[in-house]
Design a protein around this motif. Structure first.
Motif, PDB file in Angstrom:
ATOM      1  N   ALA A  98     138.712  98.919 111.648  1.00  0.00           N
ATOM      2  CA  ALA A  98     139.217 100.289 111.728  1.00  0.00           C
ATOM      3  C   ALA A  98     138.162 101.207 112.334  1.00  0.00           C
ATOM      4  O   ALA A  98     138.480 102.105 113.126  1.00  0.00           O
ATOM      5  N   HIS A  99     136.910 100.982 111.998  1.00  0.00           N
ATOM      6  CA  HIS A  99     135.828 101.777 112.569  1.00  0.00           C
ATOM      7  C   HIS A  99     135.746 101.564 114.076  1.00  0.00           C
ATOM      8  O   HIS A  99     135.560 102.508 114.841  1.00  0.00           O
ATOM      9  N   GLU A 100     135.881 100.325 114.520  1.00  0.00           N
ATOM     10  CA  GLU A 100     135.843 100.031 115.951  1.00  0.00           C
ATOM     11  C   GLU A 100     137.003 100.699 116.675  1.00  0.00           C
ATOM     12  O   GLU A 100     136.845 101.219 117.775  1.00  0.00           O
ATOM     13  N   VAL A 101     138.169 100.696 116.070  1.00  0.00           N
ATOM     14  CA  VAL A 101     139.333 101.318 116.692  1.00  0.00           C
ATOM     15  C   VAL A 101     139.121 102.820 116.793  1.00  0.00           C
ATOM     16  O   VAL A 101     139.394 103.434 117.827  1.00  0.00           O
ATOM     17  N   ARG A 102     138.619 103.450 115.727  1.00  0.00           N
ATOM     18  CA  ARG A 102     138.376 104.887 115.750  1.00  0.00           C
ATOM     19  C   ARG A 102     137.307 105.262 116.768  1.00  0.00           C
ATOM     20  O   ARG A 102     137.351 106.330 117.369  1.00  0.00           O
ATOM     21  N   SER A 103     136.325 104.393 117.000  1.00  0.00           N
ATOM     22  CA  SER A 103     135.259 104.720 117.935  1.00  0.00           C
ATOM     23  C   SER A 103     135.721 104.625 119.383  1.00  0.00           C
ATOM     24  O   SER A 103     135.039 105.104 120.279  1.00  0.00           O
ATOM     25  N   ALA A 104     136.876 104.016 119.629  1.00  0.00           N
ATOM     26  CA  ALA A 104     137.393 103.894 120.989  1.00  0.00           C
ATOM     27  C   ALA A 104     138.328 105.041 121.356  1.00  0.00           C
ATOM     28  O   ALA A 104     138.839 105.089 122.477  1.00  0.00           O
ATOM     29  N   LEU A 105     138.541 105.965 120.465  1.00  0.00           N
ATOM     30  CA  LEU A 105     139.425 107.086 120.759  1.00  0.00           C
ATOM     31  C   LEU A 105     138.757 108.045 121.747  1.00  0.00           C
ATOM     32  O   LEU A 105     137.523 108.129 121.812  1.00  0.00           O
ATOM     33  N   PRO A 106     139.544 108.788 122.527  1.00  0.00           N
ATOM     34  CA  PRO A 106     138.964 109.685 123.526  1.00  0.00           C
ATOM     35  C   PRO A 106     138.054 110.761 122.937  1.00  0.00           C
ATOM     36  O   PRO A 106     137.073 111.156 123.541  1.00  0.00           O
ATOM     37  N   GLN A 107     138.344 111.270 121.761  1.00  0.00           N
ATOM     38  CA  GLN A 107     137.543 112.341 121.175  1.00  0.00           C
ATOM     39  C   GLN A 107     136.385 111.806 120.319  1.00  0.00           C
ATOM     40  O   GLN A 107     135.689 112.578 119.673  1.00  0.00           O
ATOM     41  N   ALA A 108     136.145 110.525 120.353  1.00  0.00           N
ATOM     42  CA  ALA A 108     135.052 109.937 119.567  1.00  0.00           C
ATOM     43  C   ALA A 108     133.702 110.383 120.138  1.00  0.00           C
ATOM     44  O   ALA A 108     133.566 110.594 121.347  1.00  0.00           O
ATOM     45  N   PRO A 109     132.696 110.555 119.268  1.00  0.00           N
ATOM     46  CA  PRO A 109     131.379 110.974 119.761  1.00  0.00           C
ATOM     47  C   PRO A 109     130.743 109.883 120.619  1.00  0.00           C
ATOM     48  O   PRO A 109     130.952 108.695 120.397  1.00  0.00           O
ATOM     49  N   VAL A 110     129.969 110.304 121.598  1.00  0.00           N
ATOM     50  CA  VAL A 110     129.303 109.380 122.494  1.00  0.00           C
ATOM     51  C   VAL A 110     127.872 109.173 122.002  1.00  0.00           C
ATOM     52  O   VAL A 110     127.152 110.129 121.754  1.00  0.00           O
ATOM     53  N   VAL A 111     127.495 107.934 121.868  1.00  0.00           N
ATOM     54  CA  VAL A 111     126.148 107.599 121.420  1.00  0.00           C
ATOM     55  C   VAL A 111     125.438 106.906 122.570  1.00  0.00           C
ATOM     56  O   VAL A 111     125.974 105.986 123.185  1.00  0.00           O
ATOM     57  N   ALA A 112     124.217 107.342 122.836  1.00  0.00           N
ATOM     58  CA  ALA A 112     123.455 106.739 123.927  1.00  0.00           C
ATOM     59  C   ALA A 112     123.090 105.304 123.573  1.00  0.00           C
ATOM     60  O   ALA A 112     122.819 104.990 122.410  1.00  0.00           O
ATOM     61  N   PRO A 113     123.085 104.404 124.545  1.00  0.00           N
ATOM     62  CA  PRO A 113     122.702 103.013 124.255  1.00  0.00           C
ATOM     63  C   PRO A 113     121.234 102.931 123.853  1.00  0.00           C
ATOM     64  O   PRO A 113     120.415 103.749 124.281  1.00  0.00           O
TER      65      PRO A 113
END
Length: 69
Positions: free
Chosen positions: A14-29
Motif C-alpha cells: 500500500a505504501h508503494e502504491v501511494r508513493s506512485a501517485l502524482p501528488q506524492a512527494p519527490v525524494v532525491a535518490p
C-alpha cells in the motif's frame, strides 16, 4: 507468524502504491558510495581470510605419512 507477514506485506504494498501517485512527494535518490565503505569491507574480508588461513595452518595436524613413500 504468517498472518503478521501478510499484514506487513500488504502495508508495504500500500505504501508503494501511494508513493506512485502524482501528488506524492519527490525524494532525491541517494548519493552513490564512491570508494568508502565498499573498499573498507573488501580490505576487512581479505584480512580476515588471511588470518583464518594462518590459523588453519597453525592448528592443522602434521602429516603422518607422505604420499611419495
Amino acid at each position: 507468524m504468517f498472518p503478521f507477514a501478510m499484514i506487513e506485506s500488504q502495508n508495504a504494498m500500500a505504501h508503494e502504491v501511494r508513493s506512485a501517485l502524482p501528488q506524492a512527494p519527490v525524494v532525491a535518490p541517494a548519493a552513490p558510495l564512491i570508494g568508502g565503505r565498499a573498499d573498507r569491507s573488501r580490505r576487512v574480508r581479505a584480512a580476515l581470510a588471511a588470518t583464518l588461513h594462518r590459523a588453519a595452518d597453525a592448528v592443522a595436524p602434521a602429516a603422518a605419512c607422505s604420499p611419495a613413500s
